[in-house]
Design a protein around this motif. Structure first.
Motif, PDB file in Angstrom:
ATOM      1  N   GLY A 222     -44.822  48.288   9.082  1.00 29.65           N
ATOM      2  CA  GLY A 222     -44.310  48.503   7.741  1.00 29.65           C
ATOM      3  C   GLY A 222     -45.060  47.568   6.814  1.00 29.65           C
ATOM      4  N   VAL A 223     -44.805  47.718   5.500  1.00 29.88           N
ATOM      5  CA  VAL A 223     -45.635  46.998   4.539  1.00 29.88           C
ATOM      6  C   VAL A 223     -44.804  46.085   3.616  1.00 29.88           C
ATOM      7  CG1 VAL A 223     -47.137  47.335   2.512  1.00 29.88           C
ATOM      8  CG2 VAL A 223     -47.496  48.704   4.585  1.00 29.88           C
ATOM      9  N   VAL A 224     -45.324  44.911   3.363  1.00 30.24           N
ATOM     10  CA  VAL A 224     -44.795  44.012   2.344  1.00 30.24           C
ATOM     11  C   VAL A 224     -45.811  43.969   1.208  1.00 30.24           C
ATOM     12  CG1 VAL A 224     -44.310  41.590   1.784  1.00 30.24           C
ATOM     13  CG2 VAL A 224     -43.485  42.557   3.942  1.00 30.24           C
ATOM     14  N   VAL A 225     -45.360  44.266  -0.008  1.00 32.98           N
ATOM     15  CA  VAL A 225     -46.262  44.166  -1.157  1.00 32.98           C
ATOM     16  C   VAL A 225     -46.041  42.802  -1.816  1.00 32.98           C
ATOM     17  CG1 VAL A 225     -46.886  45.083  -3.422  1.00 32.98           C
ATOM     18  CG2 VAL A 225     -46.369  46.656  -1.543  1.00 32.98           C
ATOM     19  N   ASN A 226     -47.068  41.987  -1.779  1.00 39.16           N
ATOM     20  CA  ASN A 226     -47.022  40.662  -2.385  1.00 39.16           C
ATOM     21  C   ASN A 226     -47.670  40.726  -3.770  1.00 39.16           C
ATOM     22  OD1 ASN A 226     -46.630  37.918  -2.677  1.00 39.16           O
ATOM     23  ND2 ASN A 226     -48.332  37.316  -1.355  1.00 39.16           N
ATOM     24  N   ARG A 227     -47.307  39.794  -4.631  1.00 39.65           N
ATOM     25  CA  ARG A 227     -47.820  39.742  -6.013  1.00 39.65           C
ATOM     26  C   ARG A 227     -47.562  41.057  -6.750  1.00 39.65           C
ATOM     27  NH1 ARG A 227     -52.617  37.475  -3.246  1.00 39.65           N
ATOM     28  NH2 ARG A 227     -52.045  35.318  -2.905  1.00 39.65           N
ATOM     29  N   ALA A 228     -46.370  41.639  -6.517  1.00 38.55           N
ATOM     30  CA  ALA A 228     -45.993  42.874  -7.215  1.00 38.55           C
ATOM     31  C   ALA A 228     -45.996  42.602  -8.709  1.00 38.55           C
ATOM     32  CB  ALA A 228     -44.621  43.335  -6.745  1.00 38.55           C
ATOM     33  N   GLY A 229     -46.517  43.558  -9.472  1.00 35.99           N
ATOM     34  CA  GLY A 229     -46.620  43.367 -10.917  1.00 35.99           C
ATOM     35  C   GLY A 229     -48.064  43.185 -11.342  1.00 35.99           C
ATOM     36  N   LEU A 230     -48.875  42.733 -10.396  1.00 34.02           N
ATOM     37  CA  LEU A 230     -50.316  42.632 -10.635  1.00 34.02           C
ATOM     38  C   LEU A 230     -50.916  44.011 -10.325  1.00 34.02           C
ATOM     39  CD1 LEU A 230     -51.751  39.875 -11.228  1.00 34.02           C
ATOM     40  CD2 LEU A 230     -52.510  39.880  -8.870  1.00 34.02           C
TER      41      LEU A 230
END
Lengths: 290, 285
Positions: free
Chosen positions: B217-225
């Motif tokens: 599965g996936v973790v999206v880091n720095r969401a908003g960029l």
């Protein structure tokens, strides 16, 4: 020929951002993306690939079950724990096989064949400021160091043909085999770091590696304003080891914006603070002909 | 349960997710081991200081050819699949190039005159660190410039205790070191960022995991960029989005100082516990 390699140890500190900026500052450049494991520079430079070549990274063992007697001699010899006997059946794990071929040699009935790993590719072609070479190592394959050599050699050939003065090498993360292949024989090593504990830790390791090859390094601190205290510590450390700090780049969301439009920050916002600083860095790098 | 935290691209937040997840879990009293498998640039100990329980050296066996016993038949040279033996029969010269040797044992099998003995060469260390009840950090660290970190990584994973939860902080990329790490995991958490580089490398990781048949599965880091392409792609591929971590200067600051956001901000320790629950749920599917 002036080969300049951009390295960092830690990933994500800005190697590709800086390489892309250098690559779009002047005409008649040659660029070698040596992060063959996760090449990204082509996303910004968008080269028109005129060449696509197969790269055989090694071999993997495969059992011909019409011949195999499940004697297990191969498993006894394998040093990579790639062969196991499950319910009396000999099985090779593709992910563990190193391709040494010893199993195939010791098999008394010739039941093991070596198949080439031939899914990796390398590419070359023109982009808006010159020529670019990059590669794509197939998942789980090794010998990335050799593929780096292939990429660099072709970049040199292109540089000779086009009379390019400079080759920019965008290096891979880490301190292992592909990094060694990326920096042997270069003129200049630029280490990109960021002001974080881990960035600093990794900078020390990559510096040590460059030193062991008698290469002079210089440092660029990227996103320096995210932690001024840590940036200062890095600078003090550089001073201690007489490593020139070429420049300090501020954090700027516009880098990602430019990336979304397939442009380096130099092309996207040529008059921004960060672009000016990169131009200064480039001048310093080229002025030093020692 | 063994969870690997990985990403094709470096610097997306593998170490950030691994260390914070580990901290949140051990705070809940879950016996956990964190294994830093990024042996070329190990960083977990920068965030989780511990008391070093012991240090083990990892050695590779390198052949040594005795040219007094050697008959210069060339069989070892033929057997070596890594070009690690220089063989000049006319000059009666034979030598092992240590850097190229993979310790496969083929030359030893090939030699019929008993001219090959083995010596040990240090290629790295494994440090086991006590970090609080009841958790342990295991760090794989290669000597700088070592050809392949894989033997060090494999040994470090083996060295992990049989704790309830084992977190493997994977090396970047998709080649052997990555495979050696995720191969041992029940589930892979892929960390990415919503940028073209992040998405490109996420696709490479996904292809690799599909090929070897690992759930992820996936973790999206720095969401908003960046932009929303990564979300659209995840939806299209029906890949689970496990967690989003906003782009936030506070997080960047805390991280840069070698501290853990989950320790300083309870909102985040809760978020990382939720991530653990999501992974458990995924594994039950």
């Amino acid at each position: 020929m002036n080969e300049i390699v951009v390295l960092s140890g830690k990933g994500g500190t800005g190697k590709t951002m800086l390489s892309a900026s250098f690559a779009t500052l002047e005409k008649n450049m040659v660029v070698a993306d040596c992060d063959v494991d996760a090449a990204n520079l082509y996303l910004i430079l968008q080269p028109k690939n005129e060449i696509e070549e197969v790269y055989v990274s090694g071999h993997r063992a495969q059992i011909d079950y019409s011949k195999c007697t499940h004697c297990g001699i191969c498993a006894d010899h394998c040093r990579f724990e790639a062969i196991s006997t499950i319910n009396g059946k000999v099985i090779i794990s593709e992910t563990s096989c190193d391709g040494c071929k010893l199993c195939s040699r010791v098999c008394p009935v010739g039941a093991i064949d070596m198949l080439p790993n031939d899914k990796s590719r390398w590419y070359a072609g023109a982009y808006r400021n010159g020529q670019m070479v990059h590669a794509r190592l197939a998942p789980g394959e090794e010998n990335s160091g050799k593929l780096v050599n292939v990429v660099r050699n072709y970049a040199k050939k292109l540089a000779d043909e086009t009379n390019a003065k400079t080759i920019i090498i965008d290096g891979p993360p880490g301190t292992g085999c592909p990094v060694v292949s990326s920096l042997t024989g270069v003129k200049k090593v630029i280490l990109v770091t960021e002001p974080s504990k881990s960035g600093f830790h990794d900078l020390k390791r990559i510096f040590e590696l460059a030193e062991s090859f008698n290469l002079k390094s210089s440092v660029v601190i990227n996103k320096y304003d995210l932690n001024l205290d840590m940036s200062r510590k890095i600078e003090e450390w550089c001073k201690l080891f007489s490593i020139p700090v070429l420049g300090r780049l501020p954090f700027d969301k516009q880098i990602v914006e430019g990336m979304l439009h397939c442009k380096s920050i130099i092309e996207w916002q040529p008059s921004s603070v960060i672009s000016q600083e990169i131009k200064n860095i480039w001048q310093t790098v080229n002025a030093d002909q020692s | 349960m063994i969870i690997a935290v990985a990403s094709g691209k470096g610097g997306t937040g593998k170490t950030f997710v691994s260390t914070n997840l580990f901290w949140a879990a051990q705070k809940q009293g879950i016996p956990s081991t964190l294994v830093d498998c990024d042996a070329e640039e190990p960083n977990d100990a920068e965030f989780i200081p511990g008391y070093v329980l012991n240090t083990q050296n990892v050695v590779q066996k390198i052949p040594v050819i005795d040219d007094q016993k050697c008959t210069f038949c060339g069989r070892c040279f033929d057997y070596c699949n890594y070009n690690a033996i220089v063989y000049l029969p006319d000059k009666r010269f034979i030598k092992v190039v240590e850097e190229l040797c993979h310790d496969c044992g083929a030359c030893t099998v090939a030699c019929t005159s008993g001219a090959i003995s083995l010596k040990e060469k240090a290629i790295g260390t494994i440090r086991k660190m006590y970090v609080g009840i009841p958790s342990v950090l295991v760090e794989a660290r290669t000597e700088i410039g070592v050809y392949s970190p894989v033997p060090v990584i494999k040994k470090a994973i083996k060295y992990a205790s049989d704790d309830v939860l084992i977190i493997l902080d994977a090396p970047p990329g998709i080649s052997c070191p990555f495979i050696a790490t995720v191969d041992k995991a029940d589930y892979v958490v892929l960390v990415t960022e919503p940028t073209p580089f992040g998405l490109n490398d996420l696709k490479l990781s996904v292809d690799t995991l599909d090929e070897i048949g690992k759930p992820y599965g996936v973790v999206v880091n720095r969401a908003g960029l960046g932009n929303s392409d990564v979300y659209l792609w995840l939806k299209e591929k029906k890949i689970s989005l496990l967690m989003e971590i906003p782009f936030d200067k506070e997080i960047a600051m805390v991280y840069s100082e070698g501290k853990l956001i989950a320790e300083l901000n309870s909102k985040y320790s809760d978020k990382f516990m939720q991530l653990l629950q999501s992974v458990k749920k995924e594994l039950k599917r």
